[in-house]
Design a protein around this motif. Structure first.
Motif: not given
Lengths: 302, 184
Positions: A102-105, A225-228
Protein backbone atom coordinates in the motif's frame (compact mmCIF):
# COMPACT_ATOMS: atom_id res chain seq x y z
CA UNK A 1 41.58 16.24 4.14
CA UNK A 2 42.17 19.53 5.99
CA UNK A 3 45.83 19.43 5.10
CA UNK A 4 45.02 18.77 1.48
CA UNK A 5 42.79 21.81 1.39
CA UNK A 6 45.50 23.93 2.97
CA UNK A 7 48.06 22.67 0.46
CA UNK A 8 45.71 23.51 -2.38
CA UNK A 9 45.37 27.07 -1.09
CA UNK A 10 49.11 27.30 -0.68
CA UNK A 11 49.75 26.11 -4.23
CA UNK A 12 47.23 28.56 -5.62
CA UNK A 13 48.84 31.44 -3.74
CA UNK A 14 52.24 30.38 -4.98
CA UNK A 15 51.26 30.32 -8.63
CA UNK A 16 49.32 33.53 -8.27
CA UNK A 17 52.36 35.30 -6.91
CA UNK A 18 54.47 33.88 -9.74
CA UNK A 19 52.17 35.08 -12.47
CA UNK A 20 51.83 38.48 -10.91
CA UNK A 21 55.62 38.91 -10.67
CA UNK A 22 55.61 39.32 -6.91
CA UNK A 23 57.82 36.39 -6.22
CA UNK A 24 59.81 36.77 -3.08
CA UNK A 25 60.89 34.30 -0.34
CA UNK A 26 58.60 36.12 2.10
CA UNK A 27 55.55 34.93 0.21
CA UNK A 28 56.49 31.40 1.14
CA UNK A 29 56.65 32.01 4.86
CA UNK A 30 53.10 30.76 5.45
CA UNK A 31 51.64 30.90 8.97
CA UNK A 32 50.33 27.37 9.48
CA UNK A 33 48.90 28.02 12.97
CA UNK A 34 46.96 31.00 11.80
CA UNK A 35 45.50 28.93 9.02
CA UNK A 36 44.51 26.22 11.47
CA UNK A 37 42.84 28.81 13.72
CA UNK A 38 40.89 30.13 10.79
CA UNK A 39 39.73 26.66 9.88
CA UNK A 40 38.58 26.05 13.47
CA UNK A 41 36.77 29.35 13.53
CA UNK A 42 35.09 28.49 10.26
CA UNK A 43 34.01 25.10 11.60
CA UNK A 44 32.54 26.63 14.76
CA UNK A 45 30.62 29.14 12.68
CA UNK A 46 29.31 26.34 10.46
CA UNK A 47 28.09 24.40 13.50
CA UNK A 48 26.44 27.48 14.90
CA UNK A 49 24.71 28.15 11.61
CA UNK A 50 23.55 24.54 11.42
CA UNK A 51 22.04 24.77 14.90
CA UNK A 52 20.38 28.07 14.02
CA UNK A 53 19.02 26.57 10.79
CA UNK A 54 17.65 23.62 12.72
CA UNK A 55 16.02 26.00 15.15
CA UNK A 56 14.57 28.01 12.30
CA UNK A 57 13.42 24.88 10.45
CA UNK A 58 11.76 23.64 13.59
CA UNK A 59 10.08 27.00 14.13
CA UNK A 60 8.79 26.99 10.56
CA UNK A 61 7.80 23.34 10.70
CA UNK A 62 10.63 21.77 8.70
CA UNK A 63 12.36 18.60 9.84
CA UNK A 64 14.60 16.69 7.41
CA UNK A 65 13.46 13.23 6.33
CA UNK A 66 16.46 11.74 8.10
CA UNK A 67 15.48 13.41 11.37
CA UNK A 68 11.83 12.46 10.85
CA UNK A 69 12.84 8.77 10.58
CA UNK A 70 15.12 9.11 13.61
CA UNK A 71 12.31 10.62 15.71
CA UNK A 72 9.80 8.03 14.44
CA UNK A 73 12.06 5.05 15.29
CA UNK A 74 12.44 6.29 18.83
CA UNK A 75 8.77 7.08 19.31
CA UNK A 76 7.65 3.64 18.06
CA UNK A 77 10.18 2.03 20.39
CA UNK A 78 8.26 3.74 23.20
CA UNK A 79 5.00 2.13 22.09
CA UNK A 80 6.80 -1.21 21.77
CA UNK A 81 7.84 -0.65 25.35
CA UNK A 82 4.16 -0.54 26.30
CA UNK A 83 3.27 -3.65 24.25
CA UNK A 84 5.79 -5.91 22.45
CA UNK A 85 5.32 -7.60 19.10
CA UNK A 86 3.22 -10.74 18.85
CA UNK A 87 5.72 -13.60 18.69
CA UNK A 88 4.90 -14.88 15.26
CA UNK A 89 7.25 -14.43 12.30
CA UNK A 90 4.65 -15.25 9.68
CA UNK A 91 2.13 -12.77 11.03
CA UNK A 92 4.77 -10.02 11.19
CA UNK A 93 6.02 -10.73 7.66
CA UNK A 94 2.45 -10.80 6.39
CA UNK A 95 1.54 -7.37 7.77
CA UNK A 96 4.79 -5.96 6.31
CA UNK A 97 3.98 -7.25 2.85
CA UNK A 98 0.43 -5.90 2.85
CA UNK A 99 1.52 -2.59 4.39
CA UNK A 100 4.50 -1.97 2.13
CA UNK A 101 2.46 -2.77 -0.97
CA UNK A 102 0.00 0.00 0.00
CA UNK A 103 2.83 2.39 0.95
CA UNK A 104 4.33 1.86 -2.52
CA UNK A 105 1.16 3.41 -3.98
CA UNK A 106 1.54 6.47 -1.75
CA UNK A 107 3.29 9.79 -2.23
CA UNK A 108 6.24 8.70 -0.05
CA UNK A 109 7.26 5.19 -1.15
CA UNK A 110 10.91 5.81 -0.28
CA UNK A 111 10.39 5.80 3.53
CA UNK A 112 11.62 2.75 5.49
CA UNK A 113 8.05 1.43 5.94
CA UNK A 114 7.89 -0.96 8.88
CA UNK A 115 4.78 -2.67 10.26
CA UNK A 116 3.98 -4.84 13.25
CA UNK A 117 1.19 -6.52 15.23
CA UNK A 118 1.63 -5.80 18.94
CA UNK A 119 0.45 -7.95 21.79
CA UNK A 120 -2.30 -5.94 23.40
CA UNK A 121 -6.00 -6.74 23.84
CA UNK A 122 -6.80 -3.04 23.32
CA UNK A 123 -8.35 -2.17 19.97
CA UNK A 124 -6.13 0.40 18.27
CA UNK A 125 -3.49 1.19 15.64
CA UNK A 126 -0.63 3.70 15.79
CA UNK A 127 1.54 5.50 13.24
CA UNK A 128 4.90 7.02 14.04
CA UNK A 129 6.81 9.53 11.84
CA UNK A 130 9.04 8.09 9.14
CA UNK A 131 6.82 5.07 8.37
CA UNK A 132 6.53 2.96 11.55
CA UNK A 133 3.07 1.47 12.07
CA UNK A 134 1.65 -0.94 14.63
CA UNK A 135 -1.75 -2.60 14.94
CA UNK A 136 -2.85 -4.22 18.20
CA UNK A 137 -3.79 -7.89 18.26
CA UNK A 138 -7.13 -6.77 19.71
CA UNK A 139 -7.86 -4.95 16.45
CA UNK A 140 -6.20 -7.47 14.14
CA UNK A 141 -8.36 -10.32 15.37
CA UNK A 142 -11.49 -8.35 14.43
CA UNK A 143 -10.45 -8.18 10.77
CA UNK A 144 -12.23 -10.55 8.44
CA UNK A 145 -10.20 -10.19 5.27
CA UNK A 146 -7.09 -8.63 3.72
CA UNK A 147 -9.04 -5.61 2.44
CA UNK A 148 -10.02 -4.76 6.01
CA UNK A 149 -6.41 -5.06 7.16
CA UNK A 150 -5.39 -2.90 4.20
CA UNK A 151 -7.97 -0.27 5.16
CA UNK A 152 -6.47 0.10 8.64
CA UNK A 153 -2.89 0.21 7.37
CA UNK A 154 -3.83 2.71 4.63
CA UNK A 155 -5.41 4.99 7.26
CA UNK A 156 -2.21 4.88 9.34
CA UNK A 157 0.03 5.30 6.26
CA UNK A 158 -1.95 8.45 5.46
CA UNK A 159 -1.09 9.89 8.89
CA UNK A 160 2.61 9.37 8.08
CA UNK A 161 2.35 10.82 4.56
CA UNK A 162 0.67 13.93 5.91
CA UNK A 163 3.11 14.13 8.87
CA UNK A 164 0.24 14.44 11.35
CA UNK A 165 2.15 13.01 14.31
CA UNK A 166 5.40 14.75 13.39
CA UNK A 167 3.60 18.09 13.40
CA UNK A 168 1.94 17.29 16.72
CA UNK A 169 5.28 16.24 18.24
CA UNK A 170 6.88 19.44 16.95
CA UNK A 171 4.14 21.50 18.54
CA UNK A 172 4.45 19.90 21.94
CA UNK A 173 8.09 18.79 22.14
CA UNK A 174 10.08 21.48 20.33
CA UNK A 175 12.66 21.73 23.08
CA UNK A 176 13.15 17.96 23.27
CA UNK A 177 13.53 17.58 19.49
CA UNK A 178 16.11 20.32 19.32
CA UNK A 179 17.98 18.80 22.23
CA UNK A 180 18.04 15.35 20.66
CA UNK A 181 18.98 16.50 17.18
CA UNK A 182 21.72 18.87 18.31
CA UNK A 183 23.97 16.14 19.74
CA UNK A 184 25.84 13.38 17.96
CA UNK A 185 23.48 10.48 17.14
CA UNK A 186 25.74 7.83 18.64
CA UNK A 187 26.54 9.61 21.90
CA UNK A 188 25.20 8.76 25.36
CA UNK A 189 23.83 12.28 25.59
CA UNK A 190 21.82 11.65 22.44
CA UNK A 191 20.22 8.56 23.98
CA UNK A 192 19.27 10.50 27.08
CA UNK A 193 17.80 13.33 25.07
CA UNK A 194 15.95 10.92 22.78
CA UNK A 195 14.48 9.26 25.85
CA UNK A 196 13.16 12.65 26.93
CA UNK A 197 11.71 13.17 23.45
CA UNK A 198 10.03 9.73 23.47
CA UNK A 199 8.54 10.42 26.89
CA UNK A 200 6.96 13.65 25.76
CA UNK A 201 5.96 12.34 22.30
CA UNK A 202 4.10 9.20 23.37
CA UNK A 203 1.65 11.43 25.25
CA UNK A 204 0.17 12.29 21.85
CA UNK A 205 -0.91 8.68 21.43
CA UNK A 206 -2.84 8.84 24.69
CA UNK A 207 -4.29 12.26 23.87
CA UNK A 208 -4.99 11.79 20.14
CA UNK A 209 -4.61 14.02 17.12
CA UNK A 210 -6.79 16.85 15.94
CA UNK A 211 -10.03 15.11 14.92
CA UNK A 212 -9.84 16.66 11.45
CA UNK A 213 -6.70 14.63 10.81
CA UNK A 214 -8.62 11.43 11.48
CA UNK A 215 -11.24 12.34 8.90
CA UNK A 216 -8.38 13.23 6.53
CA UNK A 217 -6.68 9.86 7.07
CA UNK A 218 -9.98 8.05 6.39
CA UNK A 219 -10.42 10.02 3.15
CA UNK A 220 -6.86 9.44 1.90
CA UNK A 221 -6.69 5.87 3.22
CA UNK A 222 -9.59 4.56 1.16
CA UNK A 223 -7.94 5.90 -2.00
CA UNK A 224 -4.56 4.33 -1.13
CA UNK A 225 -6.28 0.98 -0.49
CA UNK A 226 -8.14 1.22 -3.81
CA UNK A 227 -4.88 2.12 -5.61
CA UNK A 228 -3.34 -1.03 -4.18
CA UNK A 229 -6.20 -3.14 -5.57
CA UNK A 230 -8.21 -3.58 -2.37
CA UNK A 231 -11.91 -3.01 -1.71
CA UNK A 232 -12.02 0.62 -0.49
CA UNK A 233 -15.36 0.07 1.25
CA UNK A 234 -13.70 -2.35 3.68
CA UNK A 235 -12.92 0.58 6.02
CA UNK A 236 -16.67 1.08 6.51
CA UNK A 237 -16.95 -2.60 7.48
CA UNK A 238 -14.20 -2.19 10.08
CA UNK A 239 -15.70 1.01 11.51
CA UNK A 240 -19.04 -0.77 11.77
CA UNK A 241 -17.45 -3.68 13.66
CA UNK A 242 -15.75 -1.25 16.03
CA UNK A 243 -19.02 0.56 16.58
CA UNK A 244 -20.62 -2.68 17.66
CA UNK A 245 -18.08 -2.98 20.49
CA UNK A 246 -19.69 0.01 22.17
CA UNK A 247 -18.00 1.23 25.35
CA UNK A 248 -15.86 -1.84 26.06
CA UNK A 249 -12.73 -1.23 28.16
CA UNK A 250 -10.49 -2.21 25.27
CA UNK A 251 -12.00 0.63 23.23
CA UNK A 252 -11.42 3.38 25.81
CA UNK A 253 -8.26 4.96 24.32
CA UNK A 254 -9.51 4.55 20.76
CA UNK A 255 -12.81 6.27 21.55
CA UNK A 256 -11.05 9.11 23.40
CA UNK A 257 -8.63 9.77 20.56
CA UNK A 258 -10.90 9.48 17.51
CA UNK A 259 -14.09 11.18 16.31
CA UNK A 260 -17.33 9.25 17.01
CA UNK A 261 -17.56 6.15 14.80
CA UNK A 262 -21.10 7.06 13.75
CA UNK A 263 -19.84 10.38 12.35
CA UNK A 264 -16.84 8.80 10.61
CA UNK A 265 -19.13 6.28 8.90
CA UNK A 266 -21.57 8.98 7.75
CA UNK A 267 -18.84 11.33 6.47
CA UNK A 268 -16.94 8.60 4.64
CA UNK A 269 -20.06 7.07 3.15
CA UNK A 270 -21.17 10.45 1.75
CA UNK A 271 -17.72 11.25 0.39
CA UNK A 272 -17.32 7.89 -1.32
CA UNK A 273 -20.83 8.02 -2.77
CA UNK A 274 -20.18 11.40 -4.33
CA UNK A 275 -16.58 11.12 -5.48
CA UNK A 276 -15.27 7.57 -5.60
CA UNK A 277 -16.19 5.91 -8.83
CA UNK A 278 -14.80 2.43 -9.05
CA UNK A 279 -16.31 0.26 -11.72
CA UNK A 280 -15.42 -3.11 -10.27
CA UNK A 281 -14.96 -3.90 -6.59
CA UNK A 282 -12.12 -6.44 -6.35
CA UNK A 283 -12.74 -9.80 -4.73
CA UNK A 284 -10.81 -10.61 -1.58
CA UNK A 285 -7.88 -12.98 -2.03
CA UNK A 286 -8.72 -14.94 1.16
CA UNK A 287 -5.09 -14.85 2.21
CA UNK A 288 -5.80 -13.45 5.67
CA UNK A 289 -8.23 -16.22 6.60
CA UNK A 290 -5.94 -18.96 5.26
CA UNK A 291 -3.00 -17.65 7.25
CA UNK A 292 -5.03 -17.02 10.38
CA UNK A 293 -6.45 -20.52 10.35
CA UNK A 294 -2.97 -22.01 10.49
CA UNK A 295 -1.86 -19.48 13.14
CA UNK A 296 -4.93 -20.21 15.29
CA UNK A 297 -4.40 -23.94 14.94
CA UNK A 298 -0.70 -23.68 15.80
CA UNK A 299 -1.54 -21.65 18.88
CA UNK A 300 -4.21 -23.98 20.12
CA UNK A 301 -2.00 -27.01 19.50
CA UNK A 302 0.93 -25.37 21.20
CA UNK B 1 -45.45 -41.38 19.57
CA UNK B 2 -41.72 -40.93 19.73
CA UNK B 3 -41.78 -38.88 16.57
CA UNK B 4 -44.54 -36.61 17.83
CA UNK B 5 -42.61 -35.89 21.01
CA UNK B 6 -39.56 -35.02 18.91
CA UNK B 7 -41.60 -32.68 16.74
CA UNK B 8 -43.02 -30.97 19.80
CA UNK B 9 -39.57 -30.49 21.26
CA UNK B 10 -38.38 -29.00 18.01
CA UNK B 11 -41.28 -26.58 17.93
CA UNK B 12 -40.71 -25.47 21.53
CA UNK B 13 -37.00 -24.91 20.88
CA UNK B 14 -37.80 -22.93 17.77
CA UNK B 15 -40.25 -20.65 19.52
CA UNK B 16 -38.43 -19.94 22.74
CA UNK B 17 -34.69 -19.64 22.26
CA UNK B 18 -32.64 -19.20 19.12
CA UNK B 19 -33.06 -19.42 15.43
CA UNK B 20 -30.39 -21.03 13.34
CA UNK B 21 -30.36 -19.17 10.09
CA UNK B 22 -28.87 -20.70 7.02
CA UNK B 23 -27.85 -18.07 4.52
CA UNK B 24 -24.60 -16.70 3.23
CA UNK B 25 -24.94 -13.21 4.70
CA UNK B 26 -26.71 -11.31 7.46
CA UNK B 27 -28.07 -7.80 7.90
CA UNK B 28 -26.10 -6.39 10.85
CA UNK B 29 -28.03 -3.21 11.63
CA UNK B 30 -31.67 -2.21 11.14
CA UNK B 31 -31.84 -0.72 7.69
CA UNK B 32 -34.02 0.38 4.81
CA UNK B 33 -33.75 -1.53 1.54
CA UNK B 34 -33.94 0.28 -1.78
CA UNK B 35 -35.11 -0.45 -5.29
CA UNK B 36 -31.81 0.71 -6.82
CA UNK B 37 -28.30 1.38 -5.41
CA UNK B 38 -29.16 4.96 -4.45
CA UNK B 39 -30.83 6.61 -1.46
CA UNK B 40 -32.83 8.64 -3.99
CA UNK B 41 -34.59 5.48 -5.20
CA UNK B 42 -37.81 4.23 -3.53
CA UNK B 43 -37.50 2.26 -0.28
CA UNK B 44 -38.99 -1.15 -0.80
CA UNK B 45 -38.52 -2.85 2.56
CA UNK B 46 -37.17 -2.47 6.05
CA UNK B 47 -34.92 -5.20 7.46
CA UNK B 48 -34.11 -5.87 11.11
CA UNK B 49 -30.60 -6.70 12.32
CA UNK B 50 -30.13 -10.45 12.01
CA UNK B 51 -32.16 -10.90 8.83
CA UNK B 52 -30.55 -13.58 6.65
CA UNK B 53 -29.89 -12.64 3.03
CA UNK B 54 -27.96 -13.83 0.02
CA UNK B 55 -25.69 -11.33 -1.72
CA UNK B 56 -26.45 -11.30 -5.42
CA UNK B 57 -24.35 -8.45 -6.77
CA UNK B 58 -22.48 -5.35 -5.78
CA UNK B 59 -22.25 -1.76 -7.02
CA UNK B 60 -19.93 0.66 -5.21
CA UNK B 61 -21.02 0.99 -1.60
CA UNK B 62 -24.18 -1.03 -2.24
CA UNK B 63 -25.02 -4.72 -2.24
CA UNK B 64 -27.99 -6.32 -3.94
CA UNK B 65 -29.52 -8.90 -1.67
CA UNK B 66 -32.00 -11.68 -2.00
CA UNK B 67 -34.25 -11.94 1.04
CA UNK B 68 -35.82 -15.20 2.23
CA UNK B 69 -39.16 -14.43 0.56
CA UNK B 70 -37.44 -14.18 -2.80
CA UNK B 71 -37.55 -10.41 -3.21
CA UNK B 72 -34.47 -8.49 -4.37
CA UNK B 73 -33.36 -5.15 -2.96
CA UNK B 74 -30.32 -2.92 -2.51
CA UNK B 75 -28.68 -2.19 0.83
CA UNK B 76 -25.66 -0.20 2.01
CA UNK B 77 -22.66 -2.50 1.71
CA UNK B 78 -21.46 -2.19 5.32
CA UNK B 79 -24.86 -3.13 6.71
CA UNK B 80 -24.52 -6.67 5.37
CA UNK B 81 -21.83 -9.09 6.49
CA UNK B 82 -20.86 -12.47 5.13
CA UNK B 83 -21.63 -15.38 7.39
CA UNK B 84 -24.52 -17.07 9.09
CA UNK B 85 -25.38 -16.12 12.63
CA UNK B 86 -27.25 -17.66 15.48
CA UNK B 87 -29.21 -14.77 16.87
CA UNK B 88 -31.62 -14.72 19.77
CA UNK B 89 -34.97 -12.98 19.59
CA UNK B 90 -33.83 -10.76 22.45
CA UNK B 91 -30.77 -9.67 20.51
CA UNK B 92 -32.89 -9.02 17.48
CA UNK B 93 -35.00 -6.52 19.41
CA UNK B 94 -32.16 -4.79 21.24
CA UNK B 95 -32.24 -1.42 19.58
CA UNK B 96 -31.55 -2.61 16.10
CA UNK B 97 -27.82 -2.74 16.41
CA UNK B 98 -26.27 -6.14 16.25
CA UNK B 99 -24.02 -6.35 19.27
CA UNK B 100 -22.70 -9.77 18.30
CA UNK B 101 -20.89 -8.35 15.29
CA UNK B 102 -17.47 -8.41 16.94
CA UNK B 103 -17.72 -12.09 17.73
CA UNK B 104 -18.90 -12.71 14.20
CA UNK B 105 -15.85 -10.84 12.89
CA UNK B 106 -13.50 -12.73 15.19
CA UNK B 107 -14.93 -15.97 13.91
CA UNK B 108 -14.67 -14.86 10.28
CA UNK B 109 -11.03 -13.82 10.71
CA UNK B 110 -10.15 -17.48 11.21
CA UNK B 111 -7.76 -16.63 14.03
CA UNK B 112 -9.95 -18.43 16.49
CA UNK B 113 -9.97 -22.15 15.98
CA UNK B 114 -12.61 -22.66 18.63
CA UNK B 115 -15.14 -20.46 20.39
CA UNK B 116 -13.34 -20.39 23.72
CA UNK B 117 -9.69 -20.56 22.88
CA UNK B 118 -8.39 -17.89 20.60
CA UNK B 119 -5.06 -16.54 19.54
CA UNK B 120 -4.09 -15.84 23.10
CA UNK B 121 -2.26 -13.06 24.83
CA UNK B 122 -0.68 -15.55 27.18
CA UNK B 123 2.43 -16.24 25.15
CA UNK B 124 4.19 -13.09 26.26
CA UNK B 125 2.67 -12.94 29.70
CA UNK B 126 6.07 -13.54 31.27
CA UNK B 127 7.21 -10.06 30.25
CA UNK B 128 4.86 -8.49 32.75
CA UNK B 129 1.79 -6.35 32.59
CA UNK B 130 1.51 -5.02 29.09
CA UNK B 131 -1.10 -3.06 27.33
CA UNK B 132 -2.05 0.18 25.76
CA UNK B 133 -4.36 1.81 28.19
CA UNK B 134 -3.91 5.56 28.56
CA UNK B 135 -1.83 5.08 31.68
CA UNK B 136 0.39 2.42 30.11
CA UNK B 137 1.08 4.55 27.04
CA UNK B 138 2.07 7.50 29.21
CA UNK B 139 4.46 5.40 31.27
CA UNK B 140 6.04 3.57 28.33
CA UNK B 141 9.82 3.29 28.16
CA UNK B 142 11.57 2.64 24.82
CA UNK B 143 12.21 -0.98 23.91
CA UNK B 144 15.06 -0.83 21.38
CA UNK B 145 15.47 -4.61 21.11
CA UNK B 146 11.85 -4.89 20.06
CA UNK B 147 12.34 -2.05 17.56
CA UNK B 148 15.24 -3.90 15.91
CA UNK B 149 13.12 -7.03 15.79
CA UNK B 150 10.31 -5.09 14.13
CA UNK B 151 12.75 -3.71 11.56
CA UNK B 152 13.98 -7.22 10.77
CA UNK B 153 10.53 -8.04 9.37
CA UNK B 154 10.62 -5.14 6.91
CA UNK B 155 9.78 -6.24 3.37
CA UNK B 156 11.70 -5.43 0.18
CA UNK B 157 10.16 -3.82 -2.89
CA UNK B 158 10.80 -6.95 -4.98
CA UNK B 159 9.33 -9.33 -2.40
CA UNK B 160 6.29 -7.10 -1.91
CA UNK B 161 5.59 -6.84 -5.63
CA UNK B 162 5.79 -10.63 -5.97
CA UNK B 163 3.46 -10.95 -3.00
CA UNK B 164 0.94 -8.55 -4.54
CA UNK B 165 1.03 -10.43 -7.81
CA UNK B 166 0.39 -13.71 -6.04
CA UNK B 167 -2.64 -12.17 -4.31
CA UNK B 168 -3.91 -10.86 -7.67
CA UNK B 169 -3.60 -7.25 -6.52
CA UNK B 170 -3.38 -4.77 -9.35
CA UNK B 171 -2.16 -1.24 -8.71
CA UNK B 172 -4.31 1.46 -10.28
CA UNK B 173 -4.11 5.23 -10.60
CA UNK B 174 -6.66 7.11 -8.55
CA UNK B 175 -6.81 10.73 -7.46
CA UNK B 176 -7.47 11.69 -3.83
CA UNK B 177 -10.99 12.71 -2.83
CA UNK B 178 -11.82 16.32 -1.93
CA UNK B 179 -11.91 17.31 1.74
CA UNK B 180 -15.22 16.84 3.49
CA UNK B 181 -16.86 19.45 5.70
CA UNK B 182 -15.64 17.52 8.75
CA UNK B 183 -12.08 18.53 7.81
CA UNK B 184 -12.77 22.23 7.43
Amino acid sequence: MKQLKALQILATLFFLSLTCGFYSPAALSFDWDKMQQKIEKYKAKKKELKAKKQQLDLATGKVSQKDEINIGRNVISGLLGAAPLVEDDRLQQYINEVGYWIALQSERPELPWTFGVINSPHVNAFASPGGFIVVTLGLYELLENESQLASILAHEISHVIEKHHLDAIQDTSKKEILGALAVKATSKKHREKMQRLVNSSVQIYARGLDKRFEYGADRRGVVLAARAGYDPYALLDVLMTLRSLGQEDTMAVFLNTHPPLKDRITVLEGLMDRHLHIEKIPHDNERLQTMNQSLGKKNTDG
Amino acid sequence: MKLTRFRLLLLVTFLTSTKVLASDATIISDTALYERPSIASPQTLFAKAGTPVTIVSRAGSWKEVNIADGSLAWVRSYKVRNGTIIITEKEKDSGGFFSGLASLSRKASGLFSSEKKGYSFQRTATIGVRGLSEEQIKKATPNLAELRKMESYRSSRKKTQAYAQKGKLKATQLAHLPRSEAEQ
